[in-house]
Scaffold this active site. Structure first.
Site, mmCIF file in Angstrom:
data_model
loop_
_atom_site.group_PDB
_atom_site.id
_atom_site.type_symbol
_atom_site.label_atom_id
_atom_site.label_comp_id
_atom_site.label_asym_id
_atom_site.label_seq_id
_atom_site.Cartn_x
_atom_site.Cartn_y
_atom_site.Cartn_z
ATOM 1 N N ARG A 37 41.326 53.830 40.475
ATOM 2 C CA ARG A 37 39.988 54.330 41.068
ATOM 3 C C ARG A 37 40.548 55.707 40.256
ATOM 4 N NH1 ARG A 37 39.102 53.304 47.583
ATOM 5 N NH2 ARG A 37 38.517 51.072 47.378
ATOM 6 N N LYS A 198 34.610 34.203 55.976
ATOM 7 C CA LYS A 198 33.237 33.715 57.167
ATOM 8 C C LYS A 198 31.661 33.535 56.082
ATOM 9 C CE LYS A 198 35.514 35.751 60.528
ATOM 10 N NZ LYS A 198 35.086 37.485 61.097
ATOM 11 N N GLY A 351 36.678 42.425 47.788
ATOM 12 C CA GLY A 351 37.781 43.718 48.200
ATOM 13 C C GLY A 351 38.753 42.734 47.755
ATOM 14 N N GLY A 374 31.943 47.076 50.274
ATOM 15 C CA GLY A 374 30.652 47.016 51.192
ATOM 16 C C GLY A 374 29.515 47.452 50.339
#
Ligand code: ADP
Ligand code: MG
Length: 394
Positions: A37, A198, A351, A374
């Site tokens: 990052r 999911k 991720g 996200g």
């Protein structure tokens, strides 16, 4: 709407407040264990240094919950950033106030100051306007290069834009331009490949992409619920019973809208969720009552790979299997290789998916690897990210 980038603003001698995402992983001794990052923000920082700006960096680290906590100090990041830049990066003791202002006054043109963790103030996550105004008062120009937090309306990502001319940094610009182009005006055929654990995590992504793509591929654990919706036995595999109907609706919708939907035709099954438990490849119609489907099979991988390679735009989110265990990582590996082989625009977000392409060593062959987990999901859902919306239009 395209956003105004860094190259559109004159910064020489100006104080530039840059929101970066320096939320890096650290061990118990506060040593940085992965500096990706920090490296991702270097192009913007180097540009500002070369242009003679006074660069003031602001970031969060971890979840200090609005209280000062030395464990979450950004000081180790200032050291690492200084090493990467080959130039001292000054570390502030706070992120607002007179002491910080004095630090900024001492900064030479081309100098870099890192502010202390902005989440030491609870006002940050509350997007408190007075706090945002105090941050803004430090600078003349604001740049947001923290795509990973752009889905949150916080003082340092959104509130501050009300007080300063606000621009997208290079990393932010690449994120929103590449993904924006893919969603708004893709080269076709446009394929989306969605996996992961999911259905429920990604319903909105699937529904949005269904209105945009030519081909939709579903793999990973979530494919189980779709296969079950088609009446197949899934044994002990991860299935979301309450999402079977929804999966059926998505299958119907793809038919009525002319989207080609691909599901696995074979899977790797095992009797236990264990790295060393014996496994075998079976056709999706031959899954036994005590089987767990933990990866897509080779036939599915080949089918999916062929579609990916012949597409002009591909967006991938979510691994094809339990890639953390070697024997269930082959499907994900094959998809990663196909992405690398594809000549069109290739985008990976999420991720675990990003971790997978990095693990498989194909990251450099892809057009874009989204830095925001996200945030990239919300972008793919078609949501407006508050930290992006607040920036100037081009
Ligand atoms: P991303 O972070 O890229 O958005 P997700 O978090 O949605 O991806 O999904 C990743 C997780 O899904 C991984 O931990 C992986 O082990 C799990 N997973 C993938 N396939 C299966 C499967 N068949 N059964 C159980 N878990 C799975
Ligand atoms: Mg994940």
């Amino acid at each position: 709407m395209e956003k105004a980038g860094l190259e559109e603003v004159q910064v020489r001698g100006k104080k530039v407040l840059v929101r970066v995402d320096f939320n890096v992983p650290m061990n118990d001794n506060q040593q940085i264990t992965n500096d990706t990052r920090i490296k991702s923000a270097l192009p913007t920082i180097r540009h500002l240094m070369a242009q003679g700006a006074k660069t003031i960096l602001v970031s969060h680290l971890g979840r200090p919950k609005g209280k000062v906590n030395p464990k979450y100090s950004l000081a180790p990041v200032a050291v690492r950033l200084g090493e990467l830049l080959g130039k001292e990066v000054y570390m502030a003791k706070d992120c607002i106030g007179s002491q910080v202002e004095a630090d900024i006054d001492r900064l030479a043109d081309g100098g870099v100051l890192l502010l202390e963790n902005v989440r030491f103030y609870e006002e940050e996550e509350k997007n408190n306007p007075e706090f945002a105004a105090k941050l803004a008062a430090l600078a003349d120009v604001y740049v947001n290069d923290a795509f990973g937090t752009a889905h949150r309306a916080h003082a340092s990502t959104e509130g501050v834009c009300k007080y300063l001319p606000s621009y997208a940094g290079f990393l932010m610009k690449k994120e929103i331009d590449v993904m924006g182009q893919a969603l708004e005006n893709p080269d076709r055929p446009f394929t989306a490949i969605i996996g992961g654990a999911k259905v429920s995590d990604k319903i909105s992504v699937i529904e949005n992409l269904l209105t945009k793509v030519d081909i939709l591929i579903i793999g990973g654990g979530m494919a189980n619920t779709f296969l079950k919706a088609q009446g197949l036995e899934m044994g002990k595999s991860l299935v979301e019973e309450d999402k079977i109907e929804l999966a059926g609706n998505i299958i119907q919708k793809s038919k009525s809208s002319g989207v080609e939907l691909l599901l696995p035709v074979d899977v790797v099954v095992s009797k236990e969720f264990k790295a060393d438990s014996p496994s075998q490849v079976v056709n999706v119609s031959s899954i036994k009552a005590d089987d767990l489907a933990l990866d897509i099979g080779p036939q599915s991988a080949a089918l999916f790979a062929e579609k990916i390679i012949s597409s002009q735009t591909v967006i991938w989110n979510g691994p094809m299997g339990v890639f953390e265990m070697d024997q269930f990582s082959k499907g994900t590996e094959k998809i990663a290789q196909a992405m690398a082989q594809c000549q069109g625009t290739t985008i990976v977000g999420g991720g675990d998916s990003v971790a997978a392409v990095e693990k498989m060593g194909v990251a450099t062959n892809l057009t874009h690897i989204s830095t925001g987990g996200g945030a990239s999901l919300e972008f793919l859902e078609g949501k407006v990210l508050p930290g992006v919306a607040a920036l100037r239009d081009k």
